[in-house]
Design an enzyme around this catalytic site. Structure first.
Site, PDB file in Angstrom:
ATOM      1  N   GLY A 193     -13.533  13.648 -34.018  1.00  0.00           N
ATOM      2  CA  GLY A 193     -13.614  14.104 -32.540  1.00  0.00           C
ATOM      3  C   GLY A 193     -12.211  14.349 -31.871  1.00  0.00           C
ATOM      4  O   GLY A 193     -12.079  15.391 -31.128  1.00  0.00           O
ATOM      5  N   ALA A 194     -11.220  13.967 -32.609  1.00  0.00           N
ATOM      6  CA  ALA A 194      -9.892  14.403 -32.129  1.00  0.00           C
ATOM      7  C   ALA A 194      -9.677  15.895 -32.360  1.00  0.00           C
ATOM      8  O   ALA A 194      -8.770  16.400 -31.729  1.00  0.00           O
ATOM      9  CB  ALA A 194      -8.944  13.493 -33.004  1.00  0.00           C
TER      10      ALA A 194
ATOM     11  N   GLY B 131       0.834  -1.235  -0.013  1.00  0.00           N
ATOM     12  CA  GLY B 131       0.067   0.106  -0.048  1.00  0.00           C
ATOM     13  C   GLY B 131       0.790   1.296   0.154  1.00  0.00           C
ATOM     14  O   GLY B 131       0.389   2.379  -0.295  1.00  0.00           O
TER      15      GLY B 131
HETATM   16  C1  HXC Z   1       9.928  -3.684   9.510  1.00  0.00           C
HETATM   17  C2  HXC Z   1      11.300  -4.815   7.859  1.00  0.00           C
HETATM   18  C3  HXC Z   1      10.051  -4.812   7.009  1.00  0.00           C
HETATM   19  C4  HXC Z   1       8.937  -4.410   7.379  1.00  0.00           C
HETATM   20  C5  HXC Z   1      11.808  -5.342   6.106  1.00  0.00           C
HETATM   21  N1  HXC Z   1      12.345  -5.020   7.305  1.00  0.00           N
HETATM   22  N2  HXC Z   1      10.647  -5.358   5.770  1.00  0.00           N
HETATM   23  N3  HXC Z   1      10.988  -4.082   9.003  1.00  0.00           N
HETATM   24  N4  HXC Z   1       9.031  -3.976   8.823  1.00  0.00           N
HETATM   25  N5  HXC Z   1       7.790  -4.109   6.716  1.00  0.00           N
HETATM   26  C6  HXC Z   1      13.695  -4.977   7.752  1.00  0.00           C
HETATM   27  C7  HXC Z   1      14.461  -6.480   7.505  1.00  0.00           C
HETATM   28  O1  HXC Z   1      14.392  -7.217   8.704  1.00  0.00           O
HETATM   29  C8  HXC Z   1      15.879  -6.020   7.656  1.00  0.00           C
HETATM   30  O2  HXC Z   1      16.160  -5.838   8.920  1.00  0.00           O
HETATM   31  C9  HXC Z   1      15.906  -4.554   6.861  1.00  0.00           C
HETATM   32  O3  HXC Z   1      14.295  -4.265   7.125  1.00  0.00           O
HETATM   33  C10 HXC Z   1      15.920  -4.618   5.468  1.00  0.00           C
HETATM   34  O4  HXC Z   1      15.157  -5.615   4.870  1.00  0.00           O
HETATM   35  P1  HXC Z   1      15.601  -6.721   3.823  1.00  0.00           P
HETATM   36  O5  HXC Z   1      14.822  -7.670   3.464  1.00  0.00           O
HETATM   37  O6  HXC Z   1      17.253  -7.407   4.728  1.00  0.00           O
HETATM   38  O7  HXC Z   1      16.057  -5.865   2.596  1.00  0.00           O
HETATM   39  P2  HXC Z   1      16.449  -6.159   1.161  1.00  0.00           P
HETATM   40  O8  HXC Z   1      17.092  -7.782   1.169  1.00  0.00           O
HETATM   41  O9  HXC Z   1      16.933  -5.228   0.462  1.00  0.00           O
HETATM   42  O10 HXC Z   1      14.729  -6.501   0.695  1.00  0.00           O
HETATM   43  C11 HXC Z   1      14.203  -5.383   0.584  1.00  0.00           C
HETATM   44  C12 HXC Z   1      12.444  -5.656   0.149  1.00  0.00           C
HETATM   45  C13 HXC Z   1      12.265  -6.809   1.198  1.00  0.00           C
HETATM   46  C14 HXC Z   1      12.600  -6.150  -1.030  1.00  0.00           C
HETATM   47  C15 HXC Z   1      11.848  -4.436   0.092  1.00  0.00           C
HETATM   48  O11 HXC Z   1      12.533  -6.280   2.631  1.00  0.00           O
HETATM   49  C16 HXC Z   1      10.804  -7.114   1.019  1.00  0.00           C
HETATM   50  O12 HXC Z   1      10.210  -7.802   0.105  1.00  0.00           O
HETATM   51  N6  HXC Z   1      10.012  -6.611   2.259  1.00  0.00           N
HETATM   52  C17 HXC Z   1       8.769  -6.819   2.056  1.00  0.00           C
HETATM   53  C18 HXC Z   1       8.140  -5.772   1.282  1.00  0.00           C
HETATM   54  C19 HXC Z   1       6.555  -5.569   1.507  1.00  0.00           C
HETATM   55  O13 HXC Z   1       5.652  -6.472   0.904  1.00  0.00           O
HETATM   56  N7  HXC Z   1       6.097  -4.488   2.182  1.00  0.00           N
HETATM   57  C20 HXC Z   1       4.609  -4.102   2.037  1.00  0.00           C
HETATM   58  C21 HXC Z   1       4.571  -4.418   3.389  1.00  0.00           C
HETATM   59  S1  HXC Z   1       2.507  -3.917   3.608  1.00  0.00           S
HETATM   60  P3  HXC Z   1      17.758  -5.695   9.482  1.00  0.00           P
HETATM   61  O14 HXC Z   1      17.513  -5.461  10.982  1.00  0.00           O
HETATM   62  O15 HXC Z   1      18.020  -6.872   9.150  1.00  0.00           O
HETATM   63  O16 HXC Z   1      18.456  -4.685   8.728  1.00  0.00           O
HETATM   64  C22 HXC Z   1       2.726  -2.421   3.523  1.00  0.00           C
HETATM   65  C23 HXC Z   1       1.428  -1.763   3.566  1.00  0.00           C
HETATM   66  C24 HXC Z   1       1.135  -0.678   3.676  1.00  0.00           C
HETATM   67  O17 HXC Z   1       3.566  -1.567   3.310  1.00  0.00           O
HETATM   68  C25 HXC Z   1      -0.323  -0.130   3.556  1.00  0.00           C
HETATM   69  C26 HXC Z   1      -0.535   1.177   3.777  1.00  0.00           C
HETATM   70  C27 HXC Z   1      -2.144   1.559   3.808  1.00  0.00           C
END
Ligand code: HXC
Length: 517
Positions: free
Chosen positions: A407-408, A173
């Site tokens: 129309g364009a 999101g």
């Molecule tokens: C807290 C998080 C986190 C999260 C990752 N981390 N996702 N911490 N909340 N959502 C932490 C990891 O544990 C890690 O901590 C550090 O952040 C970096 O993450 P990595 O996975 O090691 O990084 P990377 O390999 O570069 O991969 C990045 C990534 C992957 C591709 C973005 O993290 C990923 O797929 N995350 C999920 C992304 C996702 O689906 N997000 C959507 C969430 S839902 P350390 O301590 O080890 O450094 C959302 C909804 C919002 O956002 C709704 C709004 C209305």
């Protein structure tokens, strides 16, 4: 008793620690990922030494999942204000090295604060995005923080320009914050934007997902149209942001910044006289026309590689900022389709919201025929163009270079949708449709009965072209305002723009219109 010197020393030491935290152990991991740190990015974006940080000491108040050990001053985002080319902007830069730059309650409060400041001060807001999304450990607090951000992005829309610079992941999101802003600049190789990640897509749809391309800058810059600009690297992304801002006013009540004109207002490029082929089926590159009319080197294309049958972008005419909208006969003959309609309408609405006059260069055979387009909603999408032009109250000037059919012709800035001045080149063809199609309909019986249908067809086509293949029929009835020798276009547009400089048009009182979305 502690004295003032010690108080100040304590503050300076803390400040140093906050900055060193990032410049020490938190810079290295970013560099290893091939990315700059949050503060390095601000240094590249802003004029040297102008950054004023706020909320550098904020700590999150959450616990569980090991969060207690990760209370880092600033909490995942560096926020404040600074200057770009001497003009004030509000900024925030997500810090991936703090819990992946995850969006927390505190990050939300900091970002909201700078957006509120930007709104009160009437200055643009720039978000530098590098985050894993909502901070999972904070549950509903992080979701609430995102909601506050989306609400503010919506409130800020049309009040101050909002720019999102994507320099890392942006998933789930969270994509809707940049999605709500005016311009998205993506960076090749390091930025990715998607609502649903590859694993979930594969699990739900069972289709194979290419992880490299899903949500890449390439895809969003060419196919989805989510990205307005694609930069090769971070340096280019920030340089582009600075360049883009040079065309934008700080808020809706200001005019876009004029520059000292460097180009001759009387420059009349005679190659324009022969640039449009007289054979209506022959293509030419509209970029060549744009280059020759507007101030040299001033054109900044928006959505450059998306829906390339249309061209939109900012340019200058005798130092004044204008929005250019053009058909591109070199791609699909400049036809209007679903994507180009979205591209054109969105650009017009931005320009109108921020007082950027519109200059339209028209050569289009009409809307794209086809079942895909019809079923894809060309009616709904095409209507956006006419809505956007009709709604726009900024100065509107159009030049019909060649085809303006059906129309364009109407939707592309005709007089009837209140275009202030409509010019035509001698090559302009203003008609309900092209000659071949019209003759097939009007003379179907005669052609069937003719001894030599081909000769007969050519005769009718010639008659049709005689009437509609030149702009004089339209000019005689006042449907266009003047016919220009093409090389006169630059000075004539400059004069028209000067005339319309103080144009004030009122719209009917209403809550808001209902643009076909
Ligand atoms: C807290 C998080 C986190 C999260 C990752 N981390 N996702 N911490 N909340 N959502 C932490 C990891 O544990 C890690 O901590 C550090 O952040 C970096 O993450 P990595 O996975 O090691 O990084 P990377 O390999 O570069 O991969 C990045 C990534 C992957 C591709 C973005 O993290 C990923 O797929 N995350 C999920 C992304 C996702 O689906 N997000 C959507 C969430 S839902 P350390 O301590 O080890 O450094 C959302 C909804 C919002 O956002 C709704 C709004 C209305």
């Amino acid at each position: 008793m502690i004295d003032h010197k010690e108080l100040i020393a304590e503050l300076l030491a803390l400040r140093q620690r906050i900055r060193e935290g990032e410049h020490g152990e938190r810079v290295e991991p970013q560099h290893k990922r091939g990315k700059l740190s949050a503060r390095e990015r601000l240094d590249l974006l802003l004029d040297e030494g102008t950054f004023q940080e706020i909320d550098a000491y904020r700590l999150h108040r959450q616990s569980g999942f090991g969060l207690e050990e990760k209370r880092i001053p600033g909490d995942g985002v560096v926020a404040g204000f600074g200057k770009i080319n001497g003009r004030v902007v509000c900024v925030y830069s997500q810090d991936f090295t703090v819990l992946g730059g995850s969006f927390s309650e505190v990050q939300g409060q900091k970002v909201s604060k700078v957006i509120d400041l930007a709104l009160d001060a009437g200055v643009p807001i720039i978000g530098i995005m590098d985050s894993v999304g909502a901070r999972i450990q904070e549950g509903v607090y992080s979701l609430a923080a995102y909601s506050e951000l989306f609400w503010r992005n919506t409130q800020a829309s049309g009040v101050v320009p909002q720019i999102s610079v994507m320099v890392g992941p942006c998933a789930g999101g969270s994509v809707y914050s940049p999605g709500l802003t005016d311009f998205i600049i993506m960076t090749e190789g390091i930025s990715q934007m998607f609502v649903t990640g590859p694993k979930v897509i594969e699990a739900v749809t069972r289709e194979h997902v290419d992880k490299q391309t899903l949500g890449s800058a390439q895809v969003h810059g060419t196919r989805s149209g989510v990205a307005h600009f694609v930069a090769a690297d971070e340096r280019q992304a920030f340089a582009l942001t600075r360049q883009l801002l040079s065309y934008l006013p700080s808020n809706y009540a200001e005019m876009p910044p004029a520059t000292e004109p460097k180009d001759d207002p009387w420059r009349q490029d005679e190659t324009l006289d022969t640039i449009v082929p007289t054979d209506p089926t022959e293509a030419y590159d509209m970029h060549q026309v744009i280059e020759r009319i507007f101030d040299l080197g001033s054109f900044l294309p928006v959505h450059q590689r998306f829906a390339t049958n249309a061209i939109v972008g900012f340019a200058r005419l005798h130092g004044q900022v204008v929005g250019v909208i053009a058909n591109q006969p070199a791609v699909k003959a400049g036809v209007l389709d679903i994507d180009s309609a979205d591209k054109i309408a969105r650009f017009i609405r931005f320009c109108d919201a921020f007082n950027v006059p519109l200059i339209s260069l028209i050569d289009t055979p009409g809307f794209m025929p086809g079942v895909m387009q019809e079923h894809g909603g060309i009616i709904r999408h095409g209507a956006k163009i006419v809505y956007a032009y009709s709604e726009a109250t900024v100065p509107k000037i159009a030049v019909i270079l060649r085809k303006a059919y059906g129309g364009a012709y109407i939707v592309m800035s005709s007089k009837y949708i209140r275009t202030d001045l409509v010019f035509a080149w001698p090559t302009a063809e203003i008609a309900v449709m092209g000659a071949e199609g019209a003759v097939n309909i009007l003379y179907a019986r005669e052609l069937k009965a003719a001894e030599d249908p081909q000769a007969e067809r050519e005769k009718y086509i010639a008659q049709y072209r005689q009437k509609f293949g030149r702009p004089y029929y339209a000019a005689a009835s006042g449907h266009i305002d003047e016919i220009l020798v093409p090389h006169e276009t630059r000075p004539r547009l400059i004069a028209a723009l000067e005339l319309l400089k103080n144009k004030r048009a009122q719209t009917r009182p209403k809550k808001h219109g209902n643009i076909p979305l």
